[in-house]
Enzyme design. Structure first.
Site, PDB file in Angstrom:
ATOM      1  N   SER A 140       0.597  -0.944  -0.298  1.00  9.90           N
ATOM      2  CA  SER A 140      -0.037  -0.190  -0.064  1.00  9.90           C
ATOM      3  C   SER A 140       0.800   1.355   0.049  1.00  9.90           C
ATOM      4  CB  SER A 140      -1.070   0.056   1.117  1.00  9.90           C
ATOM      5  OG  SER A 140      -2.139   0.778   1.146  1.00  9.90           O
ATOM      6  N   ASP A 158      -8.330  -4.575  -6.355  1.00 11.99           N
ATOM      7  CA  ASP A 158      -8.225  -3.939  -5.393  1.00 11.99           C
ATOM      8  C   ASP A 158      -8.258  -1.733  -6.180  1.00 11.99           C
ATOM      9  OD1 ASP A 158      -6.847  -1.872  -3.982  1.00 11.99           O
ATOM     10  OD2 ASP A 158      -5.008  -3.148  -4.632  1.00 11.99           O
TER      11      ASP A 158
END
Length: 664
Positions: A446, A498
């Protein structure tokens, strides 16, 4: 639809948003009225107790008041059900009904006070059942009044009193000398200050310094710019998202052109390279997950983690020279040991220091792969969120490589912080002194993946053999030239749909346009869209085929916005102009196109399942192209596919499958 205008100001609620809350209150009021009527009928003529006369008057007036409220609510709900999101005409009488309903709160409040005084009077000696019913009535009255006040606060728009839509910066500069230009300038500043106050309120628990104040202003400007050109209320966005989700599911179920991915035969060298990279990624994802410390370890081991950490961590306390930042009870370091399987002596440096633009990381020796691993933590605090949201672009110049490239400002500053620690504090020199033959590998998930990527670019000249594995990095990270440059040493791993990997300002602008378009052109009332959407998300089924004004239009006509769409998207924001401005090398827009770093491995489920939970999921990995991630996909898995445990599970599944194939 445009926000409702009452009392001379705009509110963050639409005239079609009273159906569901109004219907719920109507149900409560009907049950309440029937109960009071039954009580009054049963005890009629039995109010001779002390205080009974007041009780009789109270119940009689309450019945009349509730009947009036029920009539007003029925009319309010019925009118709110009419029309569509972009066609508020059939609901033009709703403000008058709303005024009527709000006026009824005054006698209801007075009567609630009267009832409270009556119940608290010790001289009342009436039947206990009657008193208990009155107490229940009072509780219901006060609960409804309190929730109404909370609702008013929630839908209050601080800018509603002077709602003006902003023109582009160039137009504003031409108008600044005029009265209208000054008005627009003042409204923009007011909007920025409102967003800044909201952000400060959310971050009230963290210590704020100059860096925070600069970040608050930058993020407030970003939100002001993004929301300045639409007149949508939150329920419109929710309806648009559920419509987009169903539309995307319909498109996925239809035969379509092959996806823009690099396809190879099973025996090609590139496929072998993919298998090797997937195996490496599965190994290094452990380090990226470990960087989250005890929150990740407890999340993945909810029943045993605390016991293991309490029993094992106390004896492994590192010296102050090995660790920076706070690690209360040694839980972070103990969790890293558990997840990675390394020994304490394998760690060169561990930093839990966390501020805006300064994120935790650790450096360790990986003897299995003969690598010095720099693992950067992802988003886990308010400071990290501020770093994520500092999405302005800045130049990154690489000597003898590229003249310049654009990068995400907040993540670049975080990478600069770690770069200074690694080089200036001699952490990498110390690591290579211990293991000079090892290679350098930088990993992160991330925010950590984005930071690791930019850090790898900074260290590339000094360490040519460097490799970087970025797991679920933010989509708006690097300009095209930098993204192409990183294909030689960075591998990005993306799972499914995602959301974060598709996040960039151009993509967000595209999502906004798609929401406005599908909401404005849907011919169903909003409450039907939301109810059907909730059913679809929870129980599944076939996507609803909502009729729209787009049906039957020619392809050429589809390129032109409809009148309803134009009423909701009143002007393009400056960030959206970046979508059409490709000549950004000389004069960059505020939010140009930014891309994922390196080569991209896209992991998808072979048998697509809409369920959040599945006992047996089979994954497939393939090399992909950055254009595949140029649009945000709406799905319940858009968040779960980003979670580190899901990424690790997918990689381990692929790695084990490849290992079993080799053994066969």
């Amino acid at each position: 639809m445009p926000g409702l205008v009452v009392f001379g100001r705009r509110w963050a609620i639409g005239s079609d948003d009273f159906v569901l809350p109004g219907a719920f209150e109507l149900f409560v009021r009907l049950v309440w009225w029937i109960g009071i009527l039954t009580l009054y009928t049963v005890h009629k003529g039995q109010f001779n107790c002390p205080g009974g006369g007041l009780l009789h008057s109270y119940l009689l007036v309450l019945l009349i008041l509730l009947a009036s409220i029920i009539c007003a609510l029925s009319a309010l709900v019925y009118i709110s059900m009419q029309g569509t999101i972009s066609n508020p005409g059939p609901r033009k009488s709703l403000p008058k009904l709303l005024y009527t309903r709000l006026l009824l709160y005054l006698p209801e409040f007075i009567w609630a006070v009267v009832g409270t005084v009556w119940v608290s009077d010790s001289s009342v000696q009436c039947e206990k059942t009657v008193i208990n019913v009155i107490i229940g009535t009072l509780i219901a009255s006060w609960v409804i009044i309190i929730f109404t006040i909370i609702g008013v606060v929630i839908v209050f728009d601080p800018l509603g009193g002077k709602k003006t839509f902003y023109l582009t910066d160039s137009v504003n500069r031409n108008l600044e000398s005029s009265q209208s230009g000054q008005l627009l300038y003042n409204v923009k500043n007011t909007a920025t200050r409102v967003w800044e106050k909201r952000i400060r309120l959310l971050c009230c628990c963290i210590v704020q310094d100059d860096d925070h104040r600069v970040a608050f202003t930058s993020i407030a400007e970003l939100f002001r710019t993004y929301f300045s050109d639409t007149d949508l209320v939150p329920s419109d966005i929710a309806a648009g998202l559920t419509l987009l989700h169903q539309e995307q599911d319909k498109m996925e179920s239809c035969p379509k052109e092959p996806e823009e991915v690099l396809c190879h035969s099973p025996s090609s060298p590139v496929t072998d390279d993919l298998d090797i990279e997937v195996e490496n990624a599965a190994h290094y994802m452990l380090f990226a997950a470990a960087a989250y410390g005890w929150p990740y370890y407890i999340y993945t081991n909810p029943f045993t983690a605390l016991c293991k950490l309490n029993s094992d961590c106390c004896g492994n306390r590192p010296t102050d020279s090995d660790i920076t930042g706070s690690d209360r009870h040694n839980f972070h370091f103990g969790s890293i040991l558990k997840i990675t399987g390394l020994q304490y002596r394998d760690f060169i440096h561990i930093s839990f220091h966390n501020k805006i633009y300064e994120i935790p990381f650790f450096v360790a020796l990986d003897h299995k792969k003969e690598a010095i691993v720099v693992a950067v933590r992802g988003t886990l605090s308010f400071e990290d969120i501020l770093t994520d949201l500092s999405a302005d672009c800045e130049d990154l110049t690489l000597e003898d490589v590229l003249e310049n490239g654009f990068v995400h400002k907040g993540i670049t500053q975080a990478a600069n912080y770690i770069y200074r620690k690694l080089i200036s504090d001699g952490i990498l020199n110390q690591a290579f002194t211990i293991a000079p033959e090892y290679k350098l590998v930088i990993v992160g998930h991330s925010l950590g993946g984005g930071t690791a990527s930019i850090l790898a670019i900074m260290l590339r000249n000094s360490f040519p053999a460097l490799r970087c594995y970025a797991f679920s990095p933010p989509g708006g990270l690097l300009s095209k030239s930098l993204a192409d440059y990183t294909k030689h040493f960075i591998v990005s791993v993306i799972v499914g749909k995602d959301l974060v990997a598709r996040l960039s300002m151009p993509n967000m602008e595209d999502l906004k346009r798609r929401i406005v378009r599908i909401v404005a052109n849907c011919n169903r009332p909003k409450y039907q869209i939301l109810l059907r959407g909730c059913w679809y998300e929870v129980f599944g089924g076939d996507p609803d085929n909502f009729p729209t004004e787009l049906d039957g239009r020619s392809q050429d006509a589809l390129t032109q916005p409809l009148l309803a769409e134009e009423s909701l998207m009143v002007h393009r924001s400056p960030s959206y102009n970046a979508l059409e401005d490709e000549s950004h090398l000389n004069s960059p827009p505020q939010y140009p196109h930014l891309y994922l770093p390196g080569k991209i491995i896209h992991i998808v489920e072979e048998s697509s399942s809409r369920r959040l939970c599945s006992s047996d999921i089979k994954y497939m990995a393939r090399w992909s192209n950055e254009t595949v991630f140029s649009s945000i996909l709406i799905s319940p898995k858009m968040i779960t596919d980003h979670m580190p445990d899901v990424v690790l599970k997918a990689l381990n599944s692929l790695s084990q499958e490849h290992g079993s194939c080799i053994s066969c």
